[in-house]
Write a protein that holds these residues in place. Sequence first.
Motif, mmCIF file in Angstrom:
data_model
loop_
_atom_site.group_PDB
_atom_site.id
_atom_site.type_symbol
_atom_site.label_atom_id
_atom_site.label_comp_id
_atom_site.label_asym_id
_atom_site.label_seq_id
_atom_site.Cartn_x
_atom_site.Cartn_y
_atom_site.Cartn_z
ATOM 1 N N TYR A 71 0.816 -1.219 0.000
ATOM 2 C CA TYR A 71 0.000 0.000 0.000
ATOM 3 C C TYR A 71 0.851 1.271 0.000
ATOM 4 N N ARG A 72 2.175 1.110 0.025
ATOM 5 C CA ARG A 72 3.121 2.243 0.026
ATOM 6 C C ARG A 72 2.824 3.226 1.170
ATOM 7 N N VAL A 73 2.517 2.661 2.323
ATOM 8 C CA VAL A 73 2.149 3.475 3.481
ATOM 9 C C VAL A 73 3.248 4.466 3.845
ATOM 10 N N PHE A 74 4.485 3.991 3.898
ATOM 11 C CA PHE A 74 5.561 4.837 4.411
ATOM 12 C C PHE A 74 6.124 5.796 3.360
ATOM 13 N N GLU A 75 5.787 5.583 2.093
ATOM 14 C CA GLU A 75 6.187 6.543 1.068
ATOM 15 C C GLU A 75 5.217 7.718 0.980
ATOM 16 N N ASN A 76 4.003 7.538 1.489
ATOM 17 C CA ASN A 76 2.954 8.552 1.296
ATOM 18 C C ASN A 76 2.430 9.124 2.609
ATOM 19 N N LEU A 77 3.245 9.104 3.641
ATOM 20 C CA LEU A 77 2.769 9.540 4.956
ATOM 21 C C LEU A 77 2.368 11.014 4.973
ATOM 22 N N ARG A 78 3.139 11.852 4.331
ATOM 23 C CA ARG A 78 2.854 13.293 4.372
ATOM 24 C C ARG A 78 1.506 13.612 3.723
ATOM 25 N N GLN A 79 1.159 12.873 2.682
ATOM 26 C CA GLN A 79 -0.101 13.133 1.999
ATOM 27 C C GLN A 79 -1.301 12.608 2.787
ATOM 28 N N HIS A 80 -1.037 11.729 3.750
ATOM 29 C CA HIS A 80 -2.153 11.098 4.461
ATOM 30 C C HIS A 80 -2.023 11.285 5.977
ATOM 31 N N TRP A 81 -1.548 12.455 6.394
ATOM 32 C CA TRP A 81 -1.331 12.666 7.819
ATOM 33 C C TRP A 81 -2.662 12.701 8.589
ATOM 34 N N LYS A 82 -3.732 13.155 7.932
ATOM 35 C CA LYS A 82 -5.036 13.167 8.606
ATOM 36 C C LYS A 82 -5.507 11.741 8.889
ATOM 37 N N THR A 83 -5.312 10.861 7.909
ATOM 38 C CA THR A 83 -5.672 9.453 8.113
ATOM 39 C C THR A 83 -4.840 8.850 9.233
ATOM 40 N N THR A 84 -3.533 9.212 9.258
ATOM 41 C CA THR A 84 -2.653 8.724 10.314
ATOM 42 C C THR A 84 -3.112 9.222 11.678
ATOM 43 N N ALA A 85 -3.547 10.490 11.726
ATOM 44 C CA ALA A 85 -4.015 11.066 12.991
ATOM 45 C C ALA A 85 -5.275 10.360 13.476
ATOM 46 N N ILE A 86 -6.196 10.082 12.565
ATOM 47 C CA ILE A 86 -7.429 9.372 12.943
ATOM 48 C C ILE A 86 -7.097 7.967 13.425
ATOM 49 N N PHE A 87 -6.230 7.275 12.677
ATOM 50 C CA PHE A 87 -5.815 5.920 13.059
ATOM 51 C C PHE A 87 -5.192 5.932 14.452
ATOM 52 N N THR A 88 -4.303 6.902 14.709
ATOM 53 C CA THR A 88 -3.629 6.988 16.004
ATOM 54 C C THR A 88 -4.622 7.273 17.121
ATOM 55 N N GLY A 89 -5.598 8.143 16.846
ATOM 56 C CA GLY A 89 -6.622 8.442 17.841
ATOM 57 C C GLY A 89 -7.452 7.218 18.198
ATOM 58 N N VAL A 90 -7.827 6.450 17.193
ATOM 59 C CA VAL A 90 -8.597 5.223 17.436
ATOM 60 C C VAL A 90 -7.763 4.231 18.236
ATOM 61 N N TYR A 130 1.688 3.336 19.434
ATOM 62 C CA TYR A 130 3.052 3.855 19.546
ATOM 63 C C TYR A 130 3.582 4.298 18.181
ATOM 64 N N MET A 131 3.390 3.450 17.166
ATOM 65 C CA MET A 131 3.880 3.785 15.830
ATOM 66 C C MET A 131 3.179 5.016 15.271
ATOM 67 N N GLY A 132 1.861 5.051 15.424
ATOM 68 C CA GLY A 132 1.115 6.200 14.926
ATOM 69 C C GLY A 132 1.558 7.488 15.587
ATOM 70 N N LEU A 133 1.771 7.446 16.899
ATOM 71 C CA LEU A 133 2.211 8.638 17.629
ATOM 72 C C LEU A 133 3.592 9.079 17.172
ATOM 73 N N MET A 134 4.510 8.128 17.012
ATOM 74 C CA MET A 134 5.850 8.466 16.541
ATOM 75 C C MET A 134 5.801 9.084 15.146
ATOM 76 N N ILE A 135 4.993 8.515 14.270
ATOM 77 C CA ILE A 135 4.884 9.036 12.903
ATOM 78 C C ILE A 135 4.359 10.466 12.913
ATOM 79 N N LEU A 136 3.357 10.736 13.744
ATOM 80 C CA LEU A 136 2.810 12.096 13.828
ATOM 81 C C LEU A 136 3.834 13.079 14.375
ATOM 82 N N LEU A 137 4.534 12.678 15.431
ATOM 83 C CA LEU A 137 5.540 13.563 16.023
ATOM 84 C C LEU A 137 6.664 13.874 15.035
ATOM 85 N N LEU A 138 7.020 12.875 14.226
ATOM 86 C CA LEU A 138 8.134 13.049 13.296
ATOM 87 C C LEU A 138 7.759 13.848 12.055
ATOM 88 N N GLN A 139 6.525 14.294 11.983
ATOM 89 C CA GLN A 139 6.155 15.219 10.912
ATOM 90 C C GLN A 139 6.706 16.611 11.179
#
Length: 336
Positions: free
Chosen positions: A164-183, A232-241
């Motif tokens: 799904y190329r998740v880690f190549e497209n993180l910047r374009q999908h930060w809102k999805t990452t934030a929702i995932f991390t919140g859940v 943990y992963m979702g939080l780290m990904i968000l912080l590293l933005q």
Amino acid sequence: MELNKRIDMLDYLRGFALMGIILVNIIPLLSVKLPAPHTINSSYWRFLYLFVEGRFYTIFTFLFGVGFYIFITRANAKGRNGFVLFLRRIAALFIIGLVHVQFHPGEALTVYAICGLFILPFYNVNKMVNLVFGTVLLMILGIVSFKLFMVFPLMLLGIAAGQYRVFENLRQHWKTTAIFTGVMFLLSTSALMYQYQFIPVVFGNGSEGDYQETQHFLNIGITIGPIISAFYMGLMILLLQFPLVQKVLSPLKSYGRMALTNYISQTVFILLAGKMLHLFNHITYVQSLYLCLAIYFVQLIFSTIWLRFFRFGPLEWMWRVVTYFEIPPLKKSTKT
């Protein structure tokens, strides 16, 4: 994806996972005795088995699956046989693991190498099939607390993330990452509150009832581990933005780039300290934390300095030689 461009986020996450893994691995390596009730050591024991055990190896295993997919994909894109190269790669990993397991019983590298063979056919399987099958299998094995067998579905989910190329497209999908991390935060909070209800007073070194109580608590931790790992992963990904966070945590990226070297040297440092300082059976849980902090300090500095002058970590370079049957330059070019 660019053929030779590293995905920095994966290195940050590998380093993060390694920092959690050592906190648990040091306990059996130095034969740390179970703590007495109502002490600071018992509080740290609870912390470990609520927030660390079963959380960080899960991240590391998932990332192995991601790396597996990226490795074969990039090799194929360069006109090489990615499957053959990967087989050499896991054969070398298995040999390293065989040596390592002599000093660290229960280590992960041999298991990763064996599971690497089983996940190989899934490289060409539809990404949705990998995602669904991996999720369902992980849930089933988690419910029955089969920690060892959870390695396979975790790697399978890593393959799906690569597809799904998740880690190549993180910047374009930060809102999805934030929702995932919140859940995942809400699920993790609920899961930890449930596990907390079963915290034992005596840690399995009393009666048969005490042992069963402790085991039940630990089994719950295995079951809910992937949920907390995902948070943990979702939080780290968000912080590293945030560029400032990336800069502050840049040693962690170097730490993760040399994951194999640092994983093996963690064992070396622990056993050397145990031998030289007579720590076997004489160190407490909290003291094991102090030793881990000292090892962090040494490894983070070493990794950062090493990668200023060299392209790969020492063991990563050797691993690459065996994988490609080539001797790549180790030292960075001084040309500008």
